[in-house]
Write a protein that holds these residues in place. Sequence first.
Motif, PDB file in Angstrom:
ATOM      1  N   GLN A 150       7.273  -1.635  -0.149  1.00  0.00           N
ATOM      2  CA  GLN A 150       7.301  -2.611  -1.235  1.00  0.00           C
ATOM      3  C   GLN A 150       8.714  -2.876  -1.742  1.00  0.00           C
ATOM      4  O   GLN A 150       9.011  -3.988  -2.173  1.00  0.00           O
ATOM      5  CB  GLN A 150       6.432  -2.135  -2.392  1.00  0.00           C
TER       6      GLN A 150
ATOM      7  N   ASN B 266      11.221  -7.152   3.680  1.00  0.00           N
ATOM      8  CA  ASN B 266       9.787  -7.350   3.796  1.00  0.00           C
ATOM      9  C   ASN B 266       9.405  -8.598   2.997  1.00  0.00           C
ATOM     10  O   ASN B 266       9.538  -8.637   1.781  1.00  0.00           O
ATOM     11  CB  ASN B 266       9.037  -6.122   3.283  1.00  0.00           C
ATOM     12  N   LYS B 267       8.919  -9.600   3.680  1.00  0.00           N
ATOM     13  CA  LYS B 267       8.624 -10.892   3.043  1.00  0.00           C
ATOM     14  C   LYS B 267       7.319 -10.881   2.258  1.00  0.00           C
ATOM     15  O   LYS B 267       7.102 -11.712   1.392  1.00  0.00           O
ATOM     16  CB  LYS B 267       8.566 -12.004   4.100  1.00  0.00           C
ATOM     17  N   GLU B 268       6.424  -9.934   2.557  1.00  0.00           N
ATOM     18  CA  GLU B 268       5.129  -9.920   1.874  1.00  0.00           C
ATOM     19  C   GLU B 268       5.253  -9.542   0.400  1.00  0.00           C
ATOM     20  O   GLU B 268       4.452  -9.968  -0.418  1.00  0.00           O
ATOM     21  CB  GLU B 268       4.188  -8.936   2.565  1.00  0.00           C
ATOM     22  N   PHE B 269       6.236  -8.729   0.047  1.00  0.00           N
ATOM     23  CA  PHE B 269       6.383  -8.244  -1.316  1.00  0.00           C
ATOM     24  C   PHE B 269       7.648  -8.788  -1.974  1.00  0.00           C
ATOM     25  O   PHE B 269       8.229  -8.148  -2.840  1.00  0.00           O
ATOM     26  CB  PHE B 269       6.416  -6.710  -1.331  1.00  0.00           C
TER      27      PHE B 269
END
Length: 119
Positions: free
Chosen positions: A83, A88-91
């Motif tokens: 996270q 990391n593009k998701e978070f």
Amino acid sequence: MGRSTTTATTKDAQALFHSLRAAYVATPTNLKIIDLYIVFAVSTAVIQIVYMALVGSFPFNSFLSGVLSCVGTAVLAVCLRIQVNKENKEFKDLPPERAFADFVLCNLVLHLVIMNFLG
């Protein structure tokens, strides 16, 4: 034939190790600290398992609680690392303070369950 294969394998392993080390140098310090914490938690679990194998596991609930505490903490730290990682593009919308607060809350719940399991 065996000697050249061994040499090629050794060179490939050295190249892989060198590329991983070069990529890890660019890792931010906060992620390296989390990695160190993960290594500490896993090594503590391994030490407990070795101790149990050598001495015995008379209070088995205590042994299980200790190992599960270390493994659970390591898993939560891996989640924190995922996270907090900026790549990391998701978070990307999740602030690091929120991720750390989630980590602390989940650790609190984990250790309350483990303390209850001790009996």
